[in-house]
Write a protein that holds these residues in place. Structure first.
Motif, PDB file in Angstrom:
ATOM      1  N   VAL A 143       0.860  -1.183   0.000  1.00 56.43           N
ATOM      2  CA  VAL A 143       0.000   0.000   0.000  1.00 56.43           C
ATOM      3  C   VAL A 143       0.897   1.234   0.000  1.00 56.43           C
ATOM      4  O   VAL A 143       1.679   1.446   0.934  1.00 56.43           O
ATOM      5  CB  VAL A 143      -0.931   0.021   1.229  1.00 56.43           C
ATOM      6  CG1 VAL A 143      -1.844   1.247   1.169  1.00 56.43           C
ATOM      7  CG2 VAL A 143      -1.755  -1.262   1.302  1.00 56.43           C
ATOM      8  N   GLU A 144       0.779   2.045  -1.037  1.00 64.06           N
ATOM      9  CA  GLU A 144       1.641   3.221  -1.218  1.00 64.06           C
ATOM     10  C   GLU A 144       0.810   4.425  -1.634  1.00 64.06           C
ATOM     11  O   GLU A 144       0.025   4.354  -2.572  1.00 64.06           O
ATOM     12  CB  GLU A 144       2.714   2.923  -2.275  1.00 64.06           C
ATOM     13  CG  GLU A 144       3.576   4.093  -2.663  1.00 64.06           C
ATOM     14  CD  GLU A 144       4.349   4.672  -1.490  1.00 64.06           C
ATOM     15  OE1 GLU A 144       4.096   5.849  -1.168  1.00 64.06           O
ATOM     16  OE2 GLU A 144       5.184   3.955  -0.892  1.00 64.06           O
ATOM     17  N   VAL A 163       4.665   4.277  -6.653  1.00 58.29           N
ATOM     18  CA  VAL A 163       3.908   3.169  -7.238  1.00 58.29           C
ATOM     19  C   VAL A 163       4.484   2.812  -8.601  1.00 58.29           C
ATOM     20  O   VAL A 163       4.716   1.634  -8.917  1.00 58.29           O
ATOM     21  CB  VAL A 163       2.408   3.531  -7.366  1.00 58.29           C
ATOM     22  CG1 VAL A 163       1.667   2.469  -8.178  1.00 58.29           C
ATOM     23  CG2 VAL A 163       1.775   3.667  -5.991  1.00 58.29           C
ATOM     24  N   LEU A 164       4.733   3.821  -9.435  1.00 57.87           N
ATOM     25  CA  LEU A 164       5.305   3.585 -10.764  1.00 57.87           C
ATOM     26  C   LEU A 164       6.693   2.980 -10.665  1.00 57.87           C
ATOM     27  O   LEU A 164       7.057   2.077 -11.415  1.00 57.87           O
ATOM     28  CB  LEU A 164       5.351   4.898 -11.549  1.00 57.87           C
ATOM     29  CG  LEU A 164       4.004   5.459 -12.018  1.00 57.87           C
ATOM     30  CD1 LEU A 164       4.193   6.828 -12.667  1.00 57.87           C
ATOM     31  CD2 LEU A 164       3.335   4.499 -12.994  1.00 57.87           C
ATOM     32  N   GLU A 165       7.495   3.486  -9.722  1.00 58.81           N
ATOM     33  CA  GLU A 165       8.846   2.964  -9.536  1.00 58.81           C
ATOM     34  C   GLU A 165       8.810   1.504  -9.106  1.00 58.81           C
ATOM     35  O   GLU A 165       9.601   0.673  -9.574  1.00 58.81           O
ATOM     36  CB  GLU A 165       9.574   3.803  -8.483  1.00 58.81           C
ATOM     37  CG  GLU A 165      10.969   3.311  -8.108  1.00 58.81           C
ATOM     38  CD  GLU A 165      11.963   3.424  -9.255  1.00 58.81           C
ATOM     39  OE1 GLU A 165      13.011   2.740  -9.190  1.00 58.81           O
ATOM     40  OE2 GLU A 165      11.696   4.187 -10.199  1.00 58.81           O
ATOM     41  N   VAL A 208      -0.038  -3.975  -5.922  1.00 56.50           N
ATOM     42  CA  VAL A 208       0.191  -2.633  -5.407  1.00 56.50           C
ATOM     43  C   VAL A 208      -1.141  -1.885  -5.310  1.00 56.50           C
ATOM     44  O   VAL A 208      -1.893  -1.812  -6.282  1.00 56.50           O
ATOM     45  CB  VAL A 208       1.172  -1.837  -6.294  1.00 56.50           C
ATOM     46  CG1 VAL A 208       1.430  -0.453  -5.688  1.00 56.50           C
ATOM     47  CG2 VAL A 208       2.481  -2.594  -6.460  1.00 56.50           C
ATOM     48  N   ILE A 209      -1.432  -1.351  -4.121  1.00 56.45           N
ATOM     49  CA  ILE A 209      -2.629  -0.551  -3.906  1.00 56.45           C
ATOM     50  C   ILE A 209      -2.195   0.893  -3.679  1.00 56.45           C
ATOM     51  O   ILE A 209      -1.449   1.177  -2.738  1.00 56.45           O
ATOM     52  CB  ILE A 209      -3.428  -1.040  -2.682  1.00 56.45           C
ATOM     53  CG1 ILE A 209      -3.896  -2.479  -2.887  1.00 56.45           C
ATOM     54  CG2 ILE A 209      -4.625  -0.120  -2.424  1.00 56.45           C
ATOM     55  CD1 ILE A 209      -4.582  -3.072  -1.661  1.00 56.45           C
ATOM     56  N   GLN A 210      -2.618   1.802  -4.564  1.00 60.75           N
ATOM     57  CA  GLN A 210      -2.280   3.211  -4.380  1.00 60.75           C
ATOM     58  C   GLN A 210      -3.350   3.875  -3.522  1.00 60.75           C
ATOM     59  O   GLN A 210      -4.533   3.866  -3.853  1.00 60.75           O
ATOM     60  CB  GLN A 210      -2.191   3.938  -5.723  1.00 60.75           C
ATOM     61  CG  GLN A 210      -1.775   5.400  -5.573  1.00 60.75           C
ATOM     62  CD  GLN A 210      -1.665   6.124  -6.895  1.00 60.75           C
ATOM     63  OE1 GLN A 210      -1.418   5.503  -7.932  1.00 60.75           O
ATOM     64  NE2 GLN A 210      -1.863   7.434  -6.875  1.00 60.75           N
TER      65      GLN A 210
END
Length: 352
Positions: A81-82, A88-90, A106-108
């Motif tokens: 979770v970011e 997130v892209l990185e 990945v959860i933004q």
């Protein structure tokens, strides 16, 4: 200047609000972005986590993925979770096209506002400004996870693991230990991060209690707020305060009137739990003062005016019955707090 060489003024560089990352990403201290750069420390955290190959791992604030990589290698799946879209892209770019990409979700979003999915274990280096709300969000998550291995600011971590009589023992300590067993694992110096924070850190293990201790949360919170009003004062002094007695008597009269309205029938558990919601706003007026100045602060005593009321005698009788009148919150164990609350409730005295 006339007759001399003009001096060139040196242009002072403006302070940078963030630290550059060699990949082109800047870390923002204001967002709590301090990335672990020591690979040995990352390995140590993963090792102490006790991750199983079948575990679904929740990572909060993965950043550029240094810890994420090790978690993916150790477990079945990582849910990261970011909040920062750049990170997130990185993160996605780092694992794209690798065998690990299929096991990373990945959860933004803001973890405090995100509905968390099922996970077995949480491993995280979190922004320190969300330490308290995140801790209790995790501890109230259902179904309960096995454990959480979290990096906190050193002082916050030591409050979580403090024991009765220690300087940092406070309401946070007791609230956390009601819900979980907490252990200190590692001390982490500030130079292990990029950019380095202003404070040192610690890694702790938080293991939710199974089964949970059966206590009404609002009632418990109201009770502890009063007990830790002046944690180094004797409980007899704290419960003589006019503001405390007025709040408790109001709650007591409300409970009694509800019982009377039911024509003498016993209040069932569900109804009684509903009563605990009364008076929340008044409880917040009683501040949680748990610093070193407690010993020097005077507590208002209702004995100063007139004779002691019948209700006050009722409250003090409970303290005397459990031998708590001359004890201090700073030295009570979790079990003693639970026992004292049960004595008050048995006498019809409630805290919320």
């Amino acid at each position: 200047m006339a007759g001399g060489k003009a001096k060139k003024e040196k242009v002072k560089a403006k302070p940078v609000a963030h630290a550059p990352y060699q990949g082109g990403i800047s870390f923002h201290k204001s967002k709590g972005q301090h990335i672990l750069k020591n690979p040995l420390l990352v390995d140590s955290i993963v090792q102490k986590s006790g991750i199983k190959s079948s575990d679904v791992i929740l990572e909060i604030g993965p950043g550029t993925g240094n810890l994420t990589k090790k978690l993916l290698e150790a477990g079945k799946m990582v849910i990261a979770v970011e909040v920062d879209p750049r990170m997130v892209l990185e993160l996605q770019r780092r694992f794209q096209g690798t065998p690990l990409s299929n096991r990373l979700k990945v959860i933004q979003g803001d973890v405090l506002k995100t509905d968390l999915p099922y996970f077995d274990i949480c491993v995280a280096n979190i922004p320190y400004q969300i330490s308290s709300p995140l801790t209790f969000k995790l501890l109230n998550h259902q179904p309960a996870f096995r454990c959480a291995i979290i990096m906190f600011q050193r002082e916050f971590a030591m409050r979580l693991v403090a024991q009765p009589g220690e300087k940092l023992y406070c309401r946070l300590t007791v609230n956390t230990q009601l819900l979980a067993r907490v252990a200190h694992l590692l001390k982490v110096g500030k130079n292990n991060f990029r950019p380095p924070p202003k404070v040192d850190s610690s890694v702790v293990r938080i293991e939710p209690r199974k089964p949970r201790i059966d206590v009404n949360q609002k009632e418990w919170d109201g009770f502890l707020r009063i007990c830790f009003n002046r944690k180094n004062k004797m409980l007899g002094s704290i419960f003589r305060q006019k503001s405390v007695l007025a709040l408790l008597e109001k709650n007591y009269m409300t409970v009694q009137s509800l019982k009377f309205s039911q024509q003498g029938s016993t209040v069932d558990k569900d109804t009684e739990m509903g009563v605990f919601g009364l008076g929340d706003s008044n409880v917040d007026l009683i501040e949680d003062m748990d610093d070193d100045e407690d010993d020097e602060m005077e507590v208002e005593d209702s004995d100063a005016v007139g004779e002691a009321s019948e209700f006050k005698n009722k409250v003090l009788k409970v303290l005397k019955e459990g031998d708590f009148e001359e004890k201090r919150s700073s030295k009570l164990t979790l079990q003693e707090f639970l026992y004292l609350l049960s004595l008050f409730n048995k006498a019809g005295i409630h805290f919320s």
